[in-house]
Design a protein around this motif. Structure first.
Motif, PDB file in Angstrom:
ATOM      1  N   ARG A  50      -8.690  -1.954   4.165  1.00  0.00           N
ATOM      2  CA  ARG A  50      -8.493  -1.948   2.531  1.00  0.00           C
ATOM      3  C   ARG A  50      -9.739  -1.870   1.822  1.00  0.00           C
ATOM      4  O   ARG A  50     -10.730  -2.580   2.188  1.00  0.00           O
ATOM      5  CB  ARG A  50      -7.612  -2.806   2.096  1.00  0.00           C
ATOM      6  N   CYS A 175      -4.981   5.394   8.041  1.00  0.00           N
ATOM      7  CA  CYS A 175      -5.656   4.336   8.756  1.00  0.00           C
ATOM      8  C   CYS A 175      -7.238   4.661   9.103  1.00  0.00           C
ATOM      9  O   CYS A 175      -7.564   5.560   9.747  1.00  0.00           O
ATOM     10  CB  CYS A 175      -4.748   3.621   9.928  1.00  0.00           C
ATOM     11  N   PRO A 277       4.520  -4.369  13.258  1.00  0.00           N
ATOM     12  CA  PRO A 277       4.341  -3.524  11.811  1.00  0.00           C
ATOM     13  C   PRO A 277       5.568  -2.549  11.695  1.00  0.00           C
ATOM     14  O   PRO A 277       5.585  -1.748  12.604  1.00  0.00           O
ATOM     15  CB  PRO A 277       2.897  -3.004  11.966  1.00  0.00           C
ATOM     16  N   GLN A 279       5.607  -0.784   8.360  1.00  0.00           N
ATOM     17  CA  GLN A 279       4.728   0.146   7.562  1.00  0.00           C
ATOM     18  C   GLN A 279       5.648   0.854   6.449  1.00  0.00           C
ATOM     19  O   GLN A 279       5.419   0.622   4.966  1.00  0.00           O
ATOM     20  CB  GLN A 279       4.061   1.104   8.241  1.00  0.00           C
ATOM     21  N   ILE A 318       3.900  -4.298   5.749  1.00  0.00           N
ATOM     22  CA  ILE A 318       4.219  -3.185   5.124  1.00  0.00           C
ATOM     23  C   ILE A 318       3.572  -2.363   4.139  1.00  0.00           C
ATOM     24  O   ILE A 318       2.864  -3.327   3.169  1.00  0.00           O
ATOM     25  CB  ILE A 318       5.755  -3.416   4.213  1.00  0.00           C
ATOM     26  N   ILE A 319       3.525  -1.131   3.923  1.00  0.00           N
ATOM     27  CA  ILE A 319       2.315  -0.548   2.830  1.00  0.00           C
ATOM     28  C   ILE A 319       3.351  -0.080   1.746  1.00  0.00           C
ATOM     29  O   ILE A 319       4.342   0.616   1.936  1.00  0.00           O
ATOM     30  CB  ILE A 319       1.611   0.503   3.627  1.00  0.00           C
ATOM     31  N   LYS A 349      -0.726  -2.845  -0.764  1.00  0.00           N
ATOM     32  CA  LYS A 349      -0.665  -1.861  -1.510  1.00  0.00           C
ATOM     33  C   LYS A 349      -1.527  -0.652  -0.940  1.00  0.00           C
ATOM     34  O   LYS A 349      -2.649  -1.113  -0.509  1.00  0.00           O
ATOM     35  CB  LYS A 349      -1.053  -2.297  -3.065  1.00  0.00           C
ATOM     36  N   TYR A 350      -1.083   0.570  -1.029  1.00  0.00           N
ATOM     37  CA  TYR A 350      -1.887   1.663  -0.214  1.00  0.00           C
ATOM     38  C   TYR A 350      -3.250   1.776  -0.838  1.00  0.00           C
ATOM     39  O   TYR A 350      -3.490   1.575  -2.052  1.00  0.00           O
ATOM     40  CB  TYR A 350      -1.157   2.694  -0.263  1.00  0.00           C
TER      41      TYR A 350
HETATM   42  N1  5AD Z   1      -4.003   0.843   2.856  1.00  0.00           N
HETATM   43  C1  5AD Z   1      -3.068  -0.299   2.679  1.00  0.00           C
HETATM   44  N2  5AD Z   1      -2.704  -1.104   3.897  1.00  0.00           N
HETATM   45  C2  5AD Z   1      -3.216  -0.568   4.986  1.00  0.00           C
HETATM   46  N3  5AD Z   1      -2.970  -0.972   6.386  1.00  0.00           N
HETATM   47  C3  5AD Z   1      -3.918  -0.132   7.071  1.00  0.00           C
HETATM   48  N4  5AD Z   1      -4.481   0.721   6.444  1.00  0.00           N
HETATM   49  C4  5AD Z   1      -3.975   0.647   5.064  1.00  0.00           C
HETATM   50  C5  5AD Z   1      -4.395   1.254   3.802  1.00  0.00           C
HETATM   51  N5  5AD Z   1      -5.171   2.561   3.941  1.00  0.00           N
HETATM   52  C6  5AD Z   1      -2.355  -2.064   6.590  1.00  0.00           C
HETATM   53  C7  5AD Z   1      -1.364  -1.774   7.753  1.00  0.00           C
HETATM   54  C8  5AD Z   1      -1.579  -2.439   8.862  1.00  0.00           C
HETATM   55  C9  5AD Z   1      -2.420  -3.628   8.320  1.00  0.00           C
HETATM   56  C10 5AD Z   1      -3.515  -4.465   9.150  1.00  0.00           C
HETATM   57  O1  5AD Z   1      -3.220  -3.144   7.370  1.00  0.00           O
HETATM   58  O2  5AD Z   1       0.028  -2.177   7.319  1.00  0.00           O
HETATM   59  O3  5AD Z   1      -0.694  -2.794   9.724  1.00  0.00           O
END
Ligand code: 5AD
Ligand code: SF4
Length: 451
Positions: A50, A175, A277, A279, A318-319, A349-350
């Motif tokens: 992130r 990811c 996970p 997600q 979870i995202i 948070k994404y």
């Molecule tokens: N934004 C937010 N969360 C993420 N994860 C992975 N990539 C992102 C992203 N771009 C979270 C996923 C993963 C954890 C290690 O980080 O939930 O399982």
């Protein structure tokens, strides 16, 4: 004696990599220190998953480099995922940095830092390195496959991480990891068994096997007696006398077969916890995440696992706020959380990551809505976590005693098979031993009890 300080962000894989680098420094006579005023070499092992993790690491390094009291010869280096992903650009962000080493270059870190330090201290060396910036981010998977592993022997440590696979071929659309850790590579089972035997001979009681998608370990090898390479590895490790507990992280629903579910019925050393996970609970979002299965498949796996091991604790990632996530999608996630009853959940948070498919999707969710969903989901997961822990009050849990509790060094702390931290409020126990504890109290995260 020169000293090195290593700060680690990110996952357990990073913690393990830092340990490997630390042992190389220690073997060469360096002291490991946590004291910022003291170190001659500063290393930050970085995470890219992130944006926040990257900003933290860059900020920390900027702050370290700017200390007026810093020794003039100090060496500063970045390693890990952000180094791999940003490469040379890091020198523009923090110009004082000497070294940027990627994820498959850990074995070079000691050598480069040591040469830099020695040449700055005017000590004789055969091949001095030029001053200035050094970068190594070329991927070499063979390096990982044939890795000579080293662990810090800290006397009193009873738990260790062991890398069994790294890299990822799944390409989830959010990811960054496939670009920082490269394609999936597994280590030979014989090397892993030898490493765990060695750890056990030094007093290690619990190992956690690490891989980006750990259950896909050795998947090219095919089945033997209906069992995949991962389950065969678990069985081989289970046979090691003196090893008491076996954990792994993190699995993916793809490649999670019946053989692994069944392993929970006949491998008692396999702990009653899985970090699995999820997600998202919405099929539409899972599809957009390029996670090629339905939420129902995930839920059915959780139920099969709990049937195989009734006291299994399940935690998850979870995202929220993935591009295009509607209120309905979010409601599906909440419903899935209610159905599984997770023991704990990490909610993210994404965060758009460079070079990923999701970062380019339209319909990015506004920060305010991500925040709101994060908050709402946390309330649900926390309520469930407290309820799951309350149900353990009055039961007996066997815990592996790890050492003094961080919040109160007069009390010992350990973890249950379900991976819950347990603080011993009454009675004696020895560090490194497994003891039954009567659980008397709890919070959503910690249990308290007496031996
Ligand atoms: N934004 C937010 N969360 C993420 N994860 C992975 N990539 C992102 C992203 N771009 C979270 C996923 C993963 C954890 C290690 O980080 O939930 O399982
Ligand atoms: Fe972060 Fe992923 Fe790298 Fe671990 S593998 S440090 S979670 S980006």
């Amino acid at each position: 004696m020169p000293s090195v300080l290593i700060k680690t962000y990110g996952c357990q894989m990073n913690e393990r990599d830092s340990e490997q680098v630390a042992s190389m420094f220690r073997a060469a006579g360096y002291e490991l220190t946590a004291d910022e005023a003291e170190a001659d070499v500063y290393l930050i092992n970085t995470c890219s998953v992130r944006e926040k993790a990257e900003l933290k690491a860059l900020g920390k390094m900027g702050q370290l480099c700017a200390r007026p009291e810093a020794k003039p010869w100090t060496v500063y280096g970045f390693m890990g995922c952000m180094s791999q992903s940003l490469g040379e650009a890091i020198f523009r962000e923090v110009p004082r940095v000497d070294l940027v080493a990627g994820t498959q270059q850990y074995h070079h870190v000691y050598e480069i830092c040591n040469r830099l330090l020695r040449s700055r201290l005017g000590m004789h060396i055969d091949r001095p390195l030029r001053r200035g910036a050094h970068i190594c981010t070329t991927a070499t998977e063979e390096g990982f496959q044939n890795m000579v592993t080293e662990h810090l022997d800290d006397g009193g440590k009873c738990s260790a991480f062991v890398s069994i696979a790294q890299g990822c071929d799944m390409h989830c659309s959010y990811c960054i990891v496939p670009s920082t850790r490269g394609p999936e590579v597994s280590r030979p089972a014989a090397d892993i068994v030898a490493e765990v035997r060695e750890l056990v001979s030094r007093g290690i009681k619990e190992v956690t096997l690490l891989g980006q998608i750990v259950n896909r370990y050795g998947r090219q090898e095919g089945l033997v007696d209906g069992k995949g390479a991962f389950v065969r590895l678990l069985e081989a490790l289970h046979d090691i006398e003196g090893l008491e507990r076996l954990r792994y992280t993190s699995p993916h629903p793809i490649g999670f077969r019946e053989d692994l579910v069944q392993a929970y019925t006949y491998l008692p050393k396999l702990c009653s916890h899985i970090h699995f996970p999820m997600q998202s609970g919405s099929d539409r979002i899972l599809r957009a995440m390029y996670r090629p299965y339905k939420n129902e498949t995930y839920l059915a796996l959780c139920e099969a696992l709990r049937a195989a091991r009734p006291d299994l604790a399940i935690t998850t990632d979870i995202i929220v706020g993935f591009p295009g996530e509607t209120d309905e999608d979010f409601a599906a996630t909440v419903a899935a959380v209610e159905r599984v009853q997770f023991d704990n959940a990490f909610i993210f948070k994404y965060s758009p990551r460079r070079g990923t498919v999701a970062a380019g999707l339209p319909d990015q969710v506004p920060a305010r809505i991500k925040e709101q969903r994060n908050h709402e989901l946390l309330e649900v997961t926390n309520r469930i976590a407290v309820a799951r822990n309350r149900a353990l009050v009055g039961t007996q849990q066997v815990i592996l005693v790890e050492g003094p509790s961080k919040s109160n060094p007069d009390r010992l702390q350990g973890r249950s098979s379900q991976n819950k931290p347990v603080i011993i409020t009454e009675g004696q126990a020895e560090v490194g031993s497994l003891v039954p504890v009567q659980i008397r109290e709890c919070t959503g995260f910690t249990l308290y009890g007496s031996v």
